[in-house]
Enzyme design. Structure first.
Site, PDB file in Angstrom:
ATOM      1  N   HIS A 189       0.817  -1.221   0.000  1.00  0.00           N
ATOM      2  CA  HIS A 189       0.000   0.000   0.000  1.00  0.00           C
ATOM      3  C   HIS A 189       0.842   1.259   0.000  1.00  0.00           C
ATOM      4  O   HIS A 189       0.405   2.300  -0.479  1.00  0.00           O
ATOM      5  CB  HIS A 189      -1.022  -0.043   1.133  1.00  0.00           C
ATOM      6  CG  HIS A 189      -2.112  -0.997   0.797  1.00  0.00           C
ATOM      7  ND1 HIS A 189      -2.060  -2.316   1.152  1.00  0.00           N
ATOM      8  CD2 HIS A 189      -3.208  -0.841   0.034  1.00  0.00           C
ATOM      9  CE1 HIS A 189      -3.112  -2.924   0.652  1.00  0.00           C
ATOM     10  NE2 HIS A 189      -3.827  -2.059  -0.034  1.00  0.00           N
ATOM     11  N   ARG A 293     -10.532   3.581  -1.212  1.00  0.00           N
ATOM     12  CA  ARG A 293      -9.934   2.817  -0.111  1.00  0.00           C
ATOM     13  C   ARG A 293     -10.140   3.613   1.176  1.00  0.00           C
ATOM     14  O   ARG A 293      -9.359   4.515   1.481  1.00  0.00           O
ATOM     15  CB  ARG A 293      -8.436   2.633  -0.339  1.00  0.00           C
ATOM     16  CG  ARG A 293      -8.077   1.640  -1.428  1.00  0.00           C
ATOM     17  CD  ARG A 293      -6.571   1.392  -1.417  1.00  0.00           C
ATOM     18  NE  ARG A 293      -6.197   0.276  -2.241  1.00  0.00           N
ATOM     19  CZ  ARG A 293      -5.755   0.377  -3.500  1.00  0.00           C
ATOM     20  NH1 ARG A 293      -5.644   1.567  -4.062  1.00  0.00           N
ATOM     21  NH2 ARG A 293      -5.431  -0.698  -4.178  1.00  0.00           N
ATOM     22  N   GLU A 428     -10.792 -11.209  -4.801  1.00  0.00           N
ATOM     23  CA  GLU A 428      -9.352 -11.101  -4.556  1.00  0.00           C
ATOM     24  C   GLU A 428      -8.817 -12.300  -3.779  1.00  0.00           C
ATOM     25  O   GLU A 428      -7.628 -12.381  -3.493  1.00  0.00           O
ATOM     26  CB  GLU A 428      -9.021  -9.793  -3.824  1.00  0.00           C
ATOM     27  CG  GLU A 428      -9.777  -9.556  -2.534  1.00  0.00           C
ATOM     28  CD  GLU A 428      -9.444  -8.207  -1.900  1.00  0.00           C
ATOM     29  OE1 GLU A 428      -8.442  -7.577  -2.263  1.00  0.00           O
ATOM     30  OE2 GLU A 428     -10.206  -7.783  -1.017  1.00  0.00           O
ATOM     31  N   ASN A 451      -4.306  -7.313  -7.009  1.00  0.00           N
ATOM     32  CA  ASN A 451      -3.146  -7.249  -6.108  1.00  0.00           C
ATOM     33  C   ASN A 451      -3.137  -8.430  -5.150  1.00  0.00           C
ATOM     34  O   ASN A 451      -2.129  -9.116  -4.985  1.00  0.00           O
ATOM     35  CB  ASN A 451      -3.170  -5.958  -5.283  1.00  0.00           C
ATOM     36  CG  ASN A 451      -3.237  -4.731  -6.144  1.00  0.00           C
ATOM     37  OD1 ASN A 451      -2.917  -4.806  -7.323  1.00  0.00           O
ATOM     38  ND2 ASN A 451      -3.647  -3.621  -5.585  1.00  0.00           N
ATOM     39  N   ASP A 452      -4.281  -8.643  -4.508  1.00  0.00           N
ATOM     40  CA  ASP A 452      -4.356  -9.768  -3.583  1.00  0.00           C
ATOM     41  C   ASP A 452      -4.555 -11.075  -4.324  1.00  0.00           C
ATOM     42  O   ASP A 452      -4.008 -12.109  -3.923  1.00  0.00           O
ATOM     43  CB  ASP A 452      -5.489  -9.550  -2.570  1.00  0.00           C
ATOM     44  CG  ASP A 452      -5.040  -8.652  -1.432  1.00  0.00           C
ATOM     45  OD1 ASP A 452      -3.932  -8.882  -0.918  1.00  0.00           O
ATOM     46  OD2 ASP A 452      -5.772  -7.718  -1.077  1.00  0.00           O
ATOM     47  N   CYS A 499      -9.998  -3.452 -10.262  1.00  0.00           N
ATOM     48  CA  CYS A 499      -9.467  -2.291  -9.542  1.00  0.00           C
ATOM     49  C   CYS A 499      -8.065  -2.552  -8.981  1.00  0.00           C
ATOM     50  O   CYS A 499      -7.508  -1.703  -8.303  1.00  0.00           O
ATOM     51  CB  CYS A 499     -10.400  -1.855  -8.431  1.00  0.00           C
ATOM     52  SG  CYS A 499     -10.544  -3.049  -7.104  1.00  0.00           S
TER      53      CYS A 499
END
Ligand code: PEP
Ligand code: MG
Length: 564
Positions: A189, A293, A428, A451-452, A499
């Site tokens: 992050h 977020r 995710e 990302n995850d 996203c």
């Protein structure tokens, strides 16, 4: 030149500021009794110098920010004058014949651990104060004199072992030229925030640098140059000018509609954390916010934000969007995002542990407060709710119960809120992707969090610099997972967007067009490069290209088909 990994694009040239951390490697040798007097002298001189420094900082801060803000430094002075603290240091030196720095380290460690264990916010802050004072004193005892705070009035490149998102939130972006860390990952992050703010960032850097040394960082190549000579500086300044010109040129396409050559429109939304991100996104012509977020609303403060405060933020974001859609993700903490005032248990595998929806379903009070604030803001525009880290239908239904409860309570109060709010989930976690057909029947939309998803499908911690080379979104397993998810959404007639950071990677565009995904949300700085690529693309060509991607056996082949 030292090679690290590129995490946020751009070139920075400036002086290093090395963020100290509380990890002192002091040899525990026993000293001779005849050295004791010298060690005490060293200790007293260290205390004297530390106090003088603290007084000076205190006066500076009082001048700039007022007396209230400078009071924190009284607490630091009090630690250096505290008889309990000092007696413990002296006792270790005298009884165990240890050097001053060894004794100070032991006592600081002891107090920090003691305060850290207490479930009390105030005491935890005291632990930070003790570490801060301890760092200052240790530096004098060991003869290294860098300051422990970045300069407030000069630009610098931050060098740290690790930089957490909340430490990042404390830094003044006006002075922060670039970031270099040892630990990290491209989808950490901190890296995401750096990209959002246009601050070059390199991680995986494991070389010692001193505060004040001149550095160059190249956030596209992952290079760090220490004390470069004049021609090298000139070369990089030229590179920076070219980079800025390229960015400038992209401004010309802001007004153009985001459509392919063969007429396929794609929504290019923004991922935001702050109002600043939002402003930047709107200036680049974002179609809306595909991911808000909200965890950053909970950071850099000392207690949970109340419903009204959150409502105010969500309402303002909604209004600034002037009718464009806003997807608000409920709190996604845990993993690399921690809150000082909400202690989470120490975990061996935080990414696999107490995170996101798992915390929200445990802390329903906190979850419900946020949902109410979002529902109320929904009256002002096109607001949708997004749950993070859903891995089963049960979990989703339990979240739905909290949402219904939040609505009931608002109804009872007679508050205005958006009754028919669209609810979506992040895809995710591999389990969610595998059961996408089941989940698609219970929500209004999907948002794929690559990302995850990449970290969990490939079992590669997104925060671990040692395996950063294995974090490969172009792995055939990821392509298949994406295909499976998108097709499930399409079969059940719900929209699916992306996203994760892959949405903002120009090289991935043929994958999205080939799959029929027309909703991408990314960091504001990626919007124009992706749009530029989109304007040159043809959906028909991308579909063919994607068929060939599907036939690939290796990531190398996939990259070759995608042409990079
Ligand atoms: C993701 O995992 O892809 C995502 C967008 O969420 P975050 O990066 O905040 O975990
Ligand atoms: Mg995620």
């Amino acid at each position: 030149m030292v090679k690290g990994s590129a995490a946020a694009s751009g070139i920075a040239v400036g002086k290093a500021f090395v963020l100290p951390d509380w990890e002192w490697d002091v040899p525990e040798n026993v000293i001779d009794v005849s050295d004791l007097a010298f060690e005490f002298e060293k200790l007293h001189e260290g205390i004297r110098l530390s106090k003088t420094e603290i007084e000076a900082i205190k006066n500076d801060i009082a001048d700039v920010l007022g007396v209230k803000e400078s009071n924190i430094f009284d607490a630091h002075l009090a630690i250096l004058e505290d008889p309990v603290f000092m007696n413990e240091v002296a006792a270790i030196m005298q009884r165990q014949y240890k050097a001053a720095e060894v004794a100070v380290k032991e006592v600081v460690d002891k107090f920090v651990n003691m305060f850290d264990l207490l479930d009390d916010e105030y005491m935890k802050e005291r632990a930070l104060d003790i570490k801060d004072v301890g760092t200052r004193l240790m530096k004098h005892l060991l003869g290294t004199m860098e300051p422990s705070q970045p300069p407030a009035d000069q630009p610098y490149i931050l060098v740290a072992k690790e930089l957490t998102p909340s430490q990042f939130a404390h830094l003044d972006p006006a002075q922060l030229l670039g970031i270099v860390t040892t630990l990290g990952g491209t989808t950490s992050h901190t890296a995401i925030m750096a990209r959002a703010m246009g601050i070059p960032f390199v991680f995986g850097f494991d070389t010692t640098v001193q505060t004040g040394e001149l550095l160059i960082i190249d956030g596209d190549e992952g290079d760090v140059l220490i004390q470069p000579d004049e021609p090298t500086v000139e070369h990089y300044l030229e590179k920076k000018r070219t980079w800025l010109e390229r960015r400038q040129k992209l401004q010309q396409i802001i007004g153009l509609p985001p459509i392919t050559q063969d007429g396929r429109a794609v929504r290019l939304g923004a991922n935001i954390s702050t109002f600043k991100d939002l402003e930047l996104a709107l200036s680049y012509g974002a179609s809306g916010v595909g991911l808000f977020r909200t965890e950053f609303l909970y950071m850099d403060r000392s207690s949970l934000p109340k419903e009204d405060e959150q409502f105010e933020v969500y309402r303002q974001v909604t209004e600034k969007l002037g009718g464009k859609s806003l997807i608000i993700r409920t709190l996604d903490i845990g993993g690399d995002k921690l809150l000082d005032y909400l202690p989470l248990p120490e975990e061996d595998n935080p990414a696999l542990g107490y995170r996101a929806i798992r915390i929200l379903l445990d802390r329903r009070d906190l979850f419900k407060t946020q949902l109410k604030a979002i529902l109320r803001a929904g009256v002002y525009g096109d607001v949708k709710i997004l749950y993070p880290m859903i891995s089963s239908v049960e979990e989703l239904r339990r979240a739905g119960e909290v949402l219904e409860q939040a609505k009931r309570e608002l109804r009872e109060l007679g508050a205005e809120f958006r009754e028919q709010v669209d609810v979506g989930i992040m895809i995710e976690v591999p389990a969610a992707a595998v059961i996408a057909d089941l989940l698609a029947q219970e929500v209004q939309f999907f948002s794929i969090g690559t990302n995850d998803l990449v970290q969990y499908v490939l079992t590669v911690d997104r925060m671990n610099e040692h395996i950063a080379h294995l974090y490969n979104p172009y792995h055939p397993a990821i392509i298949r997972m994406l295909k499976h998810t998108v097709e499930a959404a399409q079969r059940h007639g719900i929209p699916v967007g992306v996203c994760g950071e892959l949405a903002g990677d120009v090289n991935a565009l043929p994958i999205w067009l080939g799959l029929g995904v027309h909703d991408l949300s990314m960091s504001a700085h990626s919007i124009l490069p992706v749009k530029n690529r989109l304007l040159e693309s043809s959906e028909a060509v991308c579909r063919d290209q994607f068929e060939r991607v599907l036939a690939c056996r290796t990531s190398e082949e996939i990259r070759a088909v995608l042409g990079f």
